[in-house]
Design a protein around this motif. Structure first.
Motif, mmCIF file in Angstrom:
data_model
loop_
_atom_site.group_PDB
_atom_site.id
_atom_site.type_symbol
_atom_site.label_atom_id
_atom_site.label_comp_id
_atom_site.label_asym_id
_atom_site.label_seq_id
_atom_site.Cartn_x
_atom_site.Cartn_y
_atom_site.Cartn_z
ATOM 1 N N GLU A 101 110.173 35.637 3.493
ATOM 2 C CA GLU A 101 111.199 36.418 2.802
ATOM 3 C C GLU A 101 110.731 37.813 2.413
ATOM 4 O O GLU A 101 111.514 38.764 2.441
ATOM 5 C CB GLU A 101 111.636 35.684 1.534
ATOM 6 N N GLU A 102 109.448 37.939 2.044
ATOM 7 C CA GLU A 102 108.995 39.177 1.414
ATOM 8 C C GLU A 102 108.227 40.120 2.334
ATOM 9 O O GLU A 102 108.140 41.316 2.048
ATOM 10 C CB GLU A 102 108.108 38.836 0.201
ATOM 11 N N ILE A 103 107.646 39.629 3.406
ATOM 12 C CA ILE A 103 106.818 40.463 4.288
ATOM 13 C C ILE A 103 107.660 40.953 5.469
ATOM 14 O O ILE A 103 108.438 40.186 6.046
ATOM 15 C CB ILE A 103 105.607 39.675 4.812
ATOM 16 N N GLU A 104 107.507 42.216 5.828
ATOM 17 C CA GLU A 104 108.250 42.735 6.971
ATOM 18 C C GLU A 104 107.899 41.931 8.225
ATOM 19 O O GLU A 104 106.745 41.514 8.420
ATOM 20 C CB GLU A 104 107.933 44.209 7.191
ATOM 21 N N PRO A 105 108.880 41.668 9.101
ATOM 22 C CA PRO A 105 108.656 40.782 10.250
ATOM 23 C C PRO A 105 107.466 41.159 11.122
ATOM 24 O O PRO A 105 106.722 40.281 11.563
ATOM 25 C CB PRO A 105 109.978 40.885 11.022
ATOM 26 N N LYS A 106 107.242 42.438 11.378
ATOM 27 C CA LYS A 106 106.160 42.814 12.277
ATOM 28 C C LYS A 106 104.775 42.650 11.660
ATOM 29 O O LYS A 106 103.768 42.710 12.361
ATOM 30 C CB LYS A 106 106.339 44.247 12.767
ATOM 31 N N SER A 107 104.717 42.435 10.352
ATOM 32 C CA SER A 107 103.433 42.211 9.683
ATOM 33 C C SER A 107 103.249 40.758 9.259
ATOM 34 O O SER A 107 102.235 40.410 8.658
ATOM 35 C CB SER A 107 103.317 43.107 8.437
ATOM 36 N N LEU A 108 104.248 39.928 9.561
ATOM 37 C CA LEU A 108 104.213 38.546 9.075
ATOM 38 C C LEU A 108 103.061 37.750 9.688
ATOM 39 O O LEU A 108 102.443 36.927 9.013
ATOM 40 C CB LEU A 108 105.550 37.855 9.383
ATOM 41 N N GLY A 109 102.750 37.980 10.966
ATOM 42 C CA GLY A 109 101.672 37.241 11.614
ATOM 43 C C GLY A 109 100.337 37.456 10.931
ATOM 44 O O GLY A 109 99.569 36.511 10.717
ATOM 45 N N VAL A 110 100.056 38.708 10.556
ATOM 46 C CA VAL A 110 98.807 39.018 9.859
ATOM 47 C C VAL A 110 98.757 38.317 8.507
ATOM 48 O O VAL A 110 97.752 37.706 8.130
ATOM 49 C CB VAL A 110 98.659 40.540 9.681
ATOM 50 N N ALA A 111 99.869 38.394 7.764
ATOM 51 C CA ALA A 111 99.919 37.789 6.435
ATOM 52 C C ALA A 111 99.767 36.275 6.509
ATOM 53 O O ALA A 111 99.045 35.662 5.715
ATOM 54 C CB ALA A 111 101.234 38.152 5.748
ATOM 55 N N MET A 112 100.432 35.668 7.496
ATOM 56 C CA MET A 112 100.347 34.212 7.647
ATOM 57 C C MET A 112 98.926 33.801 8.023
ATOM 58 O O MET A 112 98.404 32.791 7.534
ATOM 59 C CB MET A 112 101.331 33.741 8.715
ATOM 60 N N GLY A 113 98.299 34.573 8.879
ATOM 61 C CA GLY A 113 96.928 34.269 9.276
ATOM 62 C C GLY A 113 95.966 34.330 8.101
ATOM 63 O O GLY A 113 95.074 33.481 7.961
ATOM 64 N N LEU A 114 96.146 35.324 7.223
ATOM 65 C CA LEU A 114 95.283 35.437 6.044
ATOM 66 C C LEU A 114 95.486 34.267 5.095
ATOM 67 O O LEU A 114 94.534 33.735 4.520
ATOM 68 C CB LEU A 114 95.560 36.761 5.324
ATOM 69 N N TYR A 115 96.737 33.850 4.937
ATOM 70 C CA TYR A 115 97.013 32.707 4.066
ATOM 71 C C TYR A 115 96.367 31.434 4.610
ATOM 72 O O TYR A 115 95.703 30.692 3.882
ATOM 73 C CB TYR A 115 98.522 32.513 3.916
ATOM 74 N N ILE A 116 96.523 31.190 5.905
ATOM 75 C CA ILE A 116 95.946 29.985 6.515
ATOM 76 C C ILE A 116 94.420 30.022 6.458
ATOM 77 O O ILE A 116 93.760 29.003 6.234
ATOM 78 C CB ILE A 116 96.468 29.820 7.955
ATOM 79 N N SER A 117 93.839 31.213 6.633
ATOM 80 C CA SER A 117 92.379 31.312 6.530
ATOM 81 C C SER A 117 91.920 30.986 5.107
ATOM 82 O O SER A 117 90.850 30.410 4.915
ATOM 83 C CB SER A 117 91.909 32.705 6.944
ATOM 84 N N GLY A 118 92.723 31.339 4.119
ATOM 85 C CA GLY A 118 92.400 30.972 2.740
ATOM 86 C C GLY A 118 92.397 29.471 2.556
ATOM 87 O O GLY A 118 91.549 28.913 1.839
ATOM 88 N N ASN A 119 93.337 28.781 3.228
ATOM 89 C CA ASN A 119 93.365 27.315 3.161
ATOM 90 C C ASN A 119 92.079 26.707 3.715
ATOM 91 O O ASN A 119 91.472 25.821 3.100
ATOM 92 C CB ASN A 119 94.555 26.780 3.971
#
Length: 405
Positions: A128-146
């Motif tokens: 919802e909050e991250i622009e679509p073209k940057s979503l992959g980077v944000a999702m990758g950082l979150y999963i790496s935190g997991n």
């Protein structure tokens, strides 16, 4: 839409907050795994019973994740995630004072229930909050935190147990969790694109039920179950073998073995790319074969070969899980969020059931029994994949082995 864009302070704050939250969540979830030999020793219980400290937490998490995402649609994202992190950290502190094994299990069940607040909502917040073209980077950082949290929690508790005891290790993790929760609350930007919707329990239940009628999705749910059942079984009981003669390793050294999780960070991305190129069926089959080879290596009496086997097995697991979980979104015709929730439900249920039943095999048959059980899970996974590939191949009207979706 007022998106958070890459390069802005809000984007960096959101990624930092969710990275910290992911670390905290999975560090607490798996914190008892390297401590199972110590817990079994203190409470005078068999390994299978000690494993309940992890299995009951994961099954509680699995059930909660089916519903808490829908609750956030009505109640909001940031508030539920913050309360979840604070509550699980406080419970971690209190659980270190458990008077007996039953009270420890009660704390772990409660932790599992509240733990669901972050993983069930974080991806929705990012979408919802991250622009679509940057979503992959944000999702990758979150999963790496997991993954870093899961690895770091095991290493930290292993080291603190060696220097002090397992209670101090869990208390220390709770203190770190409180700090991470505070950072999460201060750093995460409030939702700007969230629009609350009425809570419709009946609609949610009907949606979950409809996903259970799709044979291809059922195959994927079964694959998630088998993958995680084998993975958690190996990590639950390898510590019992390595802390006993002839290895007699310390808790610190056993904890550091979990650093092999790093290979999973690479394999999940690399195998995802290979699946796009060569087809999901073919690459997932390769991942299962890699797991099979790795677990067989652990039968060796040589410690370096055994650790190599753990690394190979881990490489295959993370690659296989990344393909199976992403395949759910491709095959779900509607209500993709509910389909993903069901995959995670079966995934964590596999962790709970496999992780506990493995203790019986360890007690009765030793490490070879544990390996035999994991091989059975993998054989079942191969059969489910064959059924799924046949179904997908027929639907697409081309040879099964060429099926790419």
């Amino acid at each position: 839409m007022d998106y958070l864009k890459r390069g802005t302070a809000g984007f960096r704050r959101a990624n930092f907050a969710l990275f910290a939250g992911g670390c905290n969540t999975f560090a607490v979830l798996y914190c008892t795994q390297p401590l199972l030999p110590e817990i079994a020793k203190e409470f005078h219980i068999p390994p299978a019973a000690a494993s309940l400290s992890l299995s009951l937490a994961t099954i509680a998490l699995a059930v909660s994740m089916l519903f808490i995402g829908s609750l956030s649609e009505a109640w909001g994202r940031k508030g539920i995630m913050t309360v979840s992190l604070v509550a699980v950290s406080a419970l971690c502190l209190w659980s270190s004072y458990s008077a007996n094994f039953y009270s420890l299990l009660a704390f772990r069940i409660a932790q599992g229930v509240v733990l669901a607040g972050l993983p069930a909502i974080a991806m929705a917040y990012l979408g919802e909050e991250i622009e679509p073209k940057s979503l992959g980077v944000a999702m990758g950082l979150y999963i790496s935190g997991n993954s870093i949290g899961g690895m770091g929690g095991r290493v930290i508790t292993g080291m603190l147990t060696d220097f002090f005891d397992w209670r101090t290790a869990i208390f220390g993790l709770g203190v770190l969790g409180i700090a991470a929760s505070l950072l999460f609350w201060l750093a995460l930007p409030p939702s700007r694109n969230f629009k609350p919707r009425p809570l419709q329990v009946g609609k949610m239940v009907r949606s979950l039920a409809s996903q259970m009628k799709e044979p291809r999705l059922l195959c994927l749910y079964g694959l998630g179950f088998m993958l995680m059942a084998g993975f958690v079984t190996l990590y639950n009981y390898i510590g019992f073998q390595l802390t006993a003669p002839p290895y007699s390793l310390s808790q610190t050294v056993v904890g550091w073995i979990f650093v092999v999780y790093i290979v999973g960070t690479f394999s999940s991305t690399w195998m995802g790319l290979m699946a796009d190129k060569y087809g999901r069926s073919k690459v997932l089959r390769s991942a299962l074969l890699i797991m099979l080879i790795g677990v067989c290596f652990t039968l060796s009496g040589s410690l370096p070969v055994k650790i190599l086997g753990i690394a190979v097995f881990t490489f295959g697991f993370f690659g296989g899980h990344s393909i199976a979980s992403s395949w759910v979104g491709k095959l779900a015709v509607r209500d993709k969020a509910q389909a993903a929730s069901l995959y995670l439900f079966f995934y964590y249920t596999g962790s709970s059931i496999g992780g506990t039943v493995g203790g019986i095999f360890w007690t009765d048959f030793g490490w070879s029994g544990v390996v035999g059980m994991i091989v059975c899970f993998l054989v079942l996974a191969f059969l489910l994949l064959a059924r799924l590939s046949a179904s997908v191949g027929k639907q697409q009207g081309r040879p099964v082995l060429e099926a790419r979706q």
